[in-house]
Design an enzyme around this catalytic site. Structure first.
Site, PDB file in Angstrom:
ATOM      1  N   LYS A  70       0.847  -1.201   0.000  1.00  0.00           N
ATOM      2  CA  LYS A  70       0.000   0.000   0.000  1.00  0.00           C
ATOM      3  C   LYS A  70       0.878   1.245   0.000  1.00  0.00           C
ATOM      4  O   LYS A  70       1.900   1.290   0.700  1.00  0.00           O
ATOM      5  CB  LYS A  70      -0.899  -0.026   1.240  1.00  0.00           C
ATOM      6  CG  LYS A  70      -1.944   1.076   1.309  1.00  0.00           C
ATOM      7  CD  LYS A  70      -2.822   0.915   2.556  1.00  0.00           C
ATOM      8  CE  LYS A  70      -3.934   1.945   2.627  1.00  0.00           C
ATOM      9  NZ  LYS A  70      -4.782   1.774   3.831  1.00  0.00           N
ATOM     10  N   SER A 145      -9.734   1.804   2.957  1.00  0.00           N
ATOM     11  CA  SER A 145      -8.910   2.577   2.064  1.00  0.00           C
ATOM     12  C   SER A 145      -7.869   1.787   1.271  1.00  0.00           C
ATOM     13  O   SER A 145      -7.313   2.302   0.306  1.00  0.00           O
ATOM     14  CB  SER A 145      -8.167   3.643   2.878  1.00  0.00           C
ATOM     15  OG  SER A 145      -7.285   3.021   3.796  1.00  0.00           O
ATOM     16  N   SER A 169      -9.767  -0.711   7.138  1.00  0.00           N
ATOM     17  CA  SER A 169      -9.232  -0.598   5.777  1.00  0.00           C
ATOM     18  C   SER A 169      -8.535  -1.819   5.194  1.00  0.00           C
ATOM     19  O   SER A 169      -8.197  -1.800   4.017  1.00  0.00           O
ATOM     20  CB  SER A 169      -8.282   0.583   5.681  1.00  0.00           C
ATOM     21  OG  SER A 169      -9.025   1.747   5.510  1.00  0.00           O
TER      22      SER A 169
HETATM   23  N1  GLN Z   1     -12.992   4.010   6.394  1.00  0.00           N
HETATM   24  C1  GLN Z   1     -12.392   4.410   7.632  1.00  0.00           C
HETATM   25  C2  GLN Z   1     -12.022   5.876   7.586  1.00  0.00           C
HETATM   26  O1  GLN Z   1     -12.297   6.472   6.604  1.00  0.00           O
HETATM   27  C3  GLN Z   1     -11.209   3.548   7.936  1.00  0.00           C
HETATM   28  C4  GLN Z   1     -10.018   3.893   7.138  1.00  0.00           C
HETATM   29  C5  GLN Z   1      -8.836   3.051   7.507  1.00  0.00           C
HETATM   30  O2  GLN Z   1      -8.953   2.042   8.176  1.00  0.00           O
HETATM   31  N2  GLN Z   1      -7.679   3.520   7.091  1.00  0.00           N
HETATM   32  O3  GLN Z   1     -11.488   6.416   8.498  1.00  0.00           O
END
Ligand code: GLN
Length: 462
Positions: A70, A145, A169
């Site tokens: 990532k 994400s 995420s």
């Molecule tokens: N969707 C969640 C957020 O927007 C989690 C994102 C993540 O785990 N990086 O904060």
């Protein structure tokens, strides 16, 4: 193309270089836009180095298997953009500990994957470089994400990938794309070299098409790291060693309230998963976890509060983009104007949550809710070894469907944020389909009992 298949091919005389070329051919022109960088020359040069290490008799547990990273994890010499204009040209000067460990174990570092800007989002649509599409249905989001990392594994392009999970995420994109993912216990895997979003929640975790792939990568990346003050100072038990152990004798709590909250066909697929665990010898009990209804609002105050503080370093002075203004204040403003809308929203929300006069109502209350959720988990884990619930309330939604409605987007995380707030290990496994789209079942375990999750993930995949 699992890690085990790579190991066998290389043991049978195939070169890492030829395997790397095949993987690059599979990706082709990256139809799902899973990658933000994929440098053919670099990858082939790394593959040749791995062949040289093998020829010199070095034992490489990952045998040159291609593993995608990532793009919020530092990989020395490569751009690490975090999906942001602010870091578009920023080249990481060092390897994150997890990247260093993968390299040492003989992984072929295979490109940097797309993500929501600074990992803030649930669909990868917040990337400044355009969204990734879901390989199972390109009109749908891959989740987020870590959408690029999930999509490239789902497309069969790489053997495994790394993502980061702050509030879901790795789990939610794994569910949407139909692959496995594991968010280890907070502190189990080093965060050194992971660009911080919310430091008390961030954790690195693997994606794989099989549970064995997850276990192999986990064993390489888990364990203490003196370079991360929050890394737990105790050795990580091996996930590979529990493969095949099964779930006989485990007590598994089905979180009824979450099944009721999910779309009916999603809940039905998770019920099916529960039955599979039961036929493999687990005992099922229906459980409730107190205060779960507070998790989403607590998370969306705590995570932005930490993000607002972490992101203050991107001011044009030190890292990445600098947009020159007439004076320092204008330079800050002009540079920070390049953040995307969601990142700006989080910084504003987080700054509000921490500001004098409001913090008691916002950040402090959210922290109390977090403590209450931690205690509720502790008490339910006195009676069960694992919890089972859906990873997300729905299957993958359409690209563009929620981009104008942040609250609807946040709701995609309703089942993943509780384990994040409590720092507990949690996973997602594909357990069925609704209209051709994958459904993920989430398992949550006791702190540091990550390998118990792996045992149950394996049963769900059999
Ligand atoms: N969707 C969640 C957020 O927007 C989690 C994102 C993540 O785990 N990086 O904060």
């Amino acid at each position: 193309m699992t890690i085990a298949e790579h190991i066998a091919a290389v043991a049978g005389g195939a070169s890492v270089r030829e395997r790397a070329e095949a993987a690059l051919d599979r990706v082709g022109d990256d139809p799902h836009r899973a990658f933000l960088s994929l440098d053919r020359d670099w990858i082939l040069a790394d593959a040749e180095q791995l062949d040289a290490r093998l020829a010199a008799g070095e034992s490489l547990p990952l045998a040159g298997a291609p593993i995608a990273i990532k793009d919020n994890l530092c990989q020395r010499g490569t751009r690490t953009t975090c999906g942001s204009r602010l870091l578009e040209d920023w080249v990481a000067p060092y390897d994150a500990t997890v990247v260093e460990r993968l390299r040492a174990a003989g992984a072929l570092l295979f490109g940097k994957t797309n993500l929501d800007e600074f990992a803030m989002g649930s669909s990868t649509e917040n990337s400044a470089f355009g969204p990734t599409s879901n390989p199972r249905d390109p009109s749908r989001v891959p989740g987020g994400s870590s959408g690029g990392s999930a999509a490239t594994v789902a497309a069969g392009h790489v053997a495994a990938s790394l993502g980061s999970d702050t509030g879901g995420s790795v789990r939610q994109p794994a569910a949407y794309c139909g692959v496995h993912a594991l968010k280890p216990t907070y502190g189990r895997v080093s965060r050194r070299g992971l660009v911080a979003f919310a430091s008390s929640l961030d954790q690195v975790g693997p994606f794989g098409a099989t549970v064995a792939d997850i276990a192999q990568v986990y064993d390489v990346i888990a364990g203490p790291d003196a370079g991360d003050a929050t890394s737990a100072d105790q050795p990580a038990p091996s996930a590979m060693e529990v493969l095949g152990a099964g779930v006989a004798g485990l007590r598994i709590g089905v979180v009824r309230s979450c099944l009721e909250q999910a779309d009916a066909p999603v809940a039905a697929a998770v019920e099916g998963a529960a039955e599979r665990l039961e036929s493999a010898g687990a005992t099922l009990v229906d459980v409730g976890v107190e205060h779960l209804d507070l998790a989403l609002s607590a998370y969306y105050l705590i995570a932005p509060a930490e993000a607002a503080s972490n992101l203050s370093r991107f001011d044009g002075a030190r890292y990445g983009l600098r947009v020159e203004g007439r004076d320092l204040a204008e330079t800050y403003r002009a540079t920070r104007a390049r953040f995307g809308r969601e990142v700006i929203r989080r910084i504003v929300l987080g700054t509000y949550a921490l500001s004098e006069g409001y913090a008691d109502e916002a950040y402090v209350r959210a922290s109390r809710a977090r403590t209450a959720i931690c205690r509720a988990f502790d008490s339910v884990f006195e009676g069960v070894d694992l919890l089972l619930l859906p990873t997300a309330p729905t299957v993958a939604f359409a690209l563009g469907e929620k981009t104008d409605d942040p609250v609807a987007m946040y709701a995609a995380d309703v089942f993943t944020v509780p384990a994040s707030l409590a720092g507990l290990p949690a996973s997602s496994s594909p357990v069925g389909e609704v209209d051709g789209l994958p459904v993920g079942a989430q398992l949550i375990g006791r702190r540091f009992e990550d390998t118990t999750l792996v045992r149950a993930m394996e049963v769900l995949s059999s």
